[in-house]
Scaffold this motif. Structure first.
Motif, PDB file in Angstrom:
ATOM      1  N   GLN A  72      48.245  23.239  45.512  1.00 29.64           N
ATOM      2  CA  GLN A  72      47.179  23.125  44.411  1.00 29.64           C
ATOM      3  C   GLN A  72      46.197  22.258  45.038  1.00 29.64           C
ATOM      4  N   ILE A  73      44.820  22.747  45.016  1.00 28.78           N
ATOM      5  CA  ILE A  73      43.724  21.782  45.337  1.00 28.78           C
ATOM      6  C   ILE A  73      42.658  22.100  44.095  1.00 28.78           C
ATOM      7  N   LEU A  74      42.605  20.953  43.350  1.00 29.27           N
ATOM      8  CA  LEU A  74      41.855  21.201  41.966  1.00 29.27           C
ATOM      9  C   LEU A  74      40.639  20.250  41.863  1.00 29.27           C
ATOM     10  N   ALA A  75      39.392  20.856  42.368  1.00 28.31           N
ATOM     11  CA  ALA A  75      38.249  19.903  42.026  1.00 28.31           C
ATOM     12  C   ALA A  75      38.009  20.014  40.502  1.00 28.31           C
ATOM     13  N   ILE A  88      49.255  20.317  54.129  1.00 29.34           N
ATOM     14  CA  ILE A  88      49.455  20.353  52.569  1.00 29.34           C
ATOM     15  C   ILE A  88      50.632  21.183  52.256  1.00 29.34           C
ATOM     16  N   GLU A  89      51.812  21.001  51.803  1.00 28.35           N
ATOM     17  CA  GLU A  89      52.883  21.657  51.889  1.00 28.35           C
ATOM     18  C   GLU A  89      53.108  22.163  50.691  1.00 28.35           C
ATOM     19  N   GLU A  90      54.272  23.050  50.315  1.00 23.75           N
ATOM     20  CA  GLU A  90      54.444  23.646  49.082  1.00 23.75           C
ATOM     21  C   GLU A  90      54.438  22.764  47.849  1.00 23.75           C
ATOM     22  N   GLN A  91      53.937  23.197  46.805  1.00 21.97           N
ATOM     23  CA  GLN A  91      54.004  22.555  45.408  1.00 21.97           C
ATOM     24  C   GLN A  91      53.255  21.349  45.445  1.00 21.97           C
ATOM     25  N   ALA A  92      52.641  20.625  46.717  1.00 22.18           N
ATOM     26  CA  ALA A  92      51.708  19.556  46.627  1.00 22.18           C
ATOM     27  C   ALA A  92      50.507  19.788  45.833  1.00 22.18           C
ATOM     28  N   VAL A  93      49.956  18.565  45.129  1.00 18.77           N
ATOM     29  CA  VAL A  93      48.983  18.936  44.471  1.00 18.77           C
ATOM     30  C   VAL A  93      47.797  17.846  44.685  1.00 18.77           C
ATOM     31  N   ILE A  94      46.711  18.236  44.910  1.00 19.00           N
ATOM     32  CA  ILE A  94      45.359  17.317  45.365  1.00 19.00           C
ATOM     33  C   ILE A  94      44.431  17.451  44.422  1.00 19.00           C
ATOM     34  N   GLU A  95      44.332  16.664  43.441  1.00 15.99           N
ATOM     35  CA  GLU A  95      43.311  16.870  42.256  1.00 15.99           C
ATOM     36  C   GLU A  95      42.226  15.774  42.089  1.00 15.99           C
ATOM     37  N   ASN A  96      41.049  16.159  42.033  1.00 15.19           N
ATOM     38  CA  ASN A  96      39.920  15.012  41.537  1.00 15.19           C
ATOM     39  C   ASN A  96      39.759  15.033  40.114  1.00 15.19           C
ATOM     40  N   LYS A  97      40.224  14.050  39.398  1.00 18.87           N
ATOM     41  CA  LYS A  97      40.123  13.825  38.095  1.00 18.87           C
ATOM     42  C   LYS A  97      38.899  13.035  37.667  1.00 18.87           C
ATOM     43  N   LYS A  98      38.212  12.290  38.518  1.00 14.22           N
ATOM     44  CA  LYS A  98      37.084  11.533  38.395  1.00 14.22           C
ATOM     45  C   LYS A  98      35.824  11.926  38.359  1.00 14.22           C
ATOM     46  N   GLU A  99      35.437  12.152  36.985  1.00 13.42           N
ATOM     47  CA  GLU A  99      34.015  12.674  36.794  1.00 13.42           C
ATOM     48  C   GLU A  99      32.908  12.184  37.764  1.00 13.42           C
ATOM     49  N   GLY A 100      32.300  13.083  38.428  1.00 16.90           N
ATOM     50  CA  GLY A 100      31.003  12.821  39.208  1.00 16.90           C
ATOM     51  C   GLY A 100      31.327  12.296  40.531  1.00 16.90           C
ATOM     52  N   ILE A 113      56.000  18.316  50.403  1.00 16.31           N
ATOM     53  CA  ILE A 113      56.479  19.071  49.210  1.00 16.31           C
ATOM     54  C   ILE A 113      56.298  18.314  47.980  1.00 16.31           C
ATOM     55  N   ALA A 114      55.586  18.727  46.888  1.00 15.86           N
ATOM     56  CA  ALA A 114      55.548  18.148  45.650  1.00 15.86           C
ATOM     57  C   ALA A 114      54.915  16.852  45.623  1.00 15.86           C
ATOM     58  N   THR A 115      54.214  16.486  46.403  1.00 15.63           N
ATOM     59  CA  THR A 115      53.240  15.249  46.254  1.00 15.63           C
ATOM     60  C   THR A 115      52.148  15.302  45.561  1.00 15.63           C
ATOM     61  N   LYS A 116      51.659  14.550  44.842  1.00 12.96           N
ATOM     62  CA  LYS A 116      50.648  14.501  43.941  1.00 12.96           C
ATOM     63  C   LYS A 116      49.848  13.335  44.068  1.00 12.96           C
ATOM     64  N   TYR A 117      48.381  13.865  44.572  1.00 11.20           N
ATOM     65  CA  TYR A 117      47.441  12.979  45.060  1.00 11.20           C
ATOM     66  C   TYR A 117      46.028  12.914  44.220  1.00 11.20           C
ATOM     67  N   ASN A 118      45.772  11.989  43.351  1.00  8.54           N
ATOM     68  CA  ASN A 118      44.648  11.942  42.718  1.00  8.54           C
ATOM     69  C   ASN A 118      44.041  10.728  43.024  1.00  8.54           C
ATOM     70  N   GLY A 119      44.024  10.310  44.169  1.00 11.87           N
ATOM     71  CA  GLY A 119      43.153   8.787  44.595  1.00 11.87           C
ATOM     72  C   GLY A 119      41.761   9.345  44.878  1.00 11.87           C
ATOM     73  N   THR A 120      41.132   8.227  45.329  1.00 18.86           N
ATOM     74  CA  THR A 120      39.581   8.585  45.327  1.00 18.86           C
ATOM     75  C   THR A 120      39.145   8.796  46.788  1.00 18.86           C
ATOM     76  N   THR A 121      39.691   7.976  47.613  1.00 22.32           N
ATOM     77  CA  THR A 121      39.620   8.201  49.083  1.00 22.32           C
ATOM     78  C   THR A 121      41.009   8.324  49.794  1.00 22.32           C
TER      79      THR A 121
END
Length: 207
Positions: A72-75, A88-100, A113-121
């Protein structure tokens, strides 16, 4: 319309009718979900993005990057820009949660697999091992390794060659550490062969 036609087709056995209903419902639902995820997506023609991946919002995927099914790549709050030759492997999630803000990912990173990345850079040539988590407002350099199930907490900054490992997610710097060359072979193999086994998204799908 098709479901209404099936109601008027008395010859079909009940179980066939039900199976056809399920087939058409699943087919049209998948098309609707695909249309919803298309908005703002840009995929380089050499990227390998499997159908079944979820891509939402303003997302750019660079040349040679591989996105497996169920990733999942969720902007959500801002754009995500992914560079070249990432995996980017199965069940990995890259998500931008920081407004703007723009979540920028460099080149040749591996999100297992199953990595969660919510960082800025995120720099280049990093490895995020299976089930590792990077929280919001984290900045990661290049040639880093985040161990399996390890946690990088909110607002941490990891310099180049940082290694996070162990039950307590302890961090150290090893200037000799670089990404394993084994990933180069895996990356090249998937770029050439993954499309033989999975239907692939192309930029033309988003027109």
């Amino acid at each position: 319309l098709l479901l209404l036609l099936l109601d008027d087709f008395p010859v079909a056995p009940f179980f066939v009718n039900c199976h056809l209903r399920l087939f058409f419902f699943s087919f049209f639902l998948s098309k609707l979900l695909l249309i919803e995820t298309m908005v703002g997506v840009e995929i380089d023609q050499s990227a390998v993005v499997c159908r079944g991946a979820v891509i939402q919002g303003d997302v750019t995927i660079g040349a040679g990057t591989i996105v497996h099914t169920t990733a999942q790549i969720l902007a959500i709050a801002g754009p995500i820009v992914i560079g070249q030759n990432n995996m980017i492997e199965e069940q990995a999630v890259i998500e931008n949660k920081k407004e703007g803000s723009v979540l920028t990912i460099g080149d040749a990173n591996v999100f297992e697999i199953a990595t969660k990345y919510n960082g800025t850079t995120c720099g280049s040539n990093n490895v995020f091992e299976a089930a590792s988590t990077v929280e919001e407002d984290v900045m990661i350099g290049s040639h880093c390794n985040i161990g399996a199930k390890c946690l990088v907490k909110t607002k941490e900054i990891l310099d180049d060659h940082a290694i996070v490992c162990g039950e307590k997610s302890e961090t150290r710097i090893d200037t000799k550490h670089t990404q394993s060359v084994a990933f180069d072979g895996e990356r090249e193999y998937l770029q050439q062969n993954l499309k033989k086994f999975h239907p692939i998204m192309q930029q033309s799908d988003f027109a």
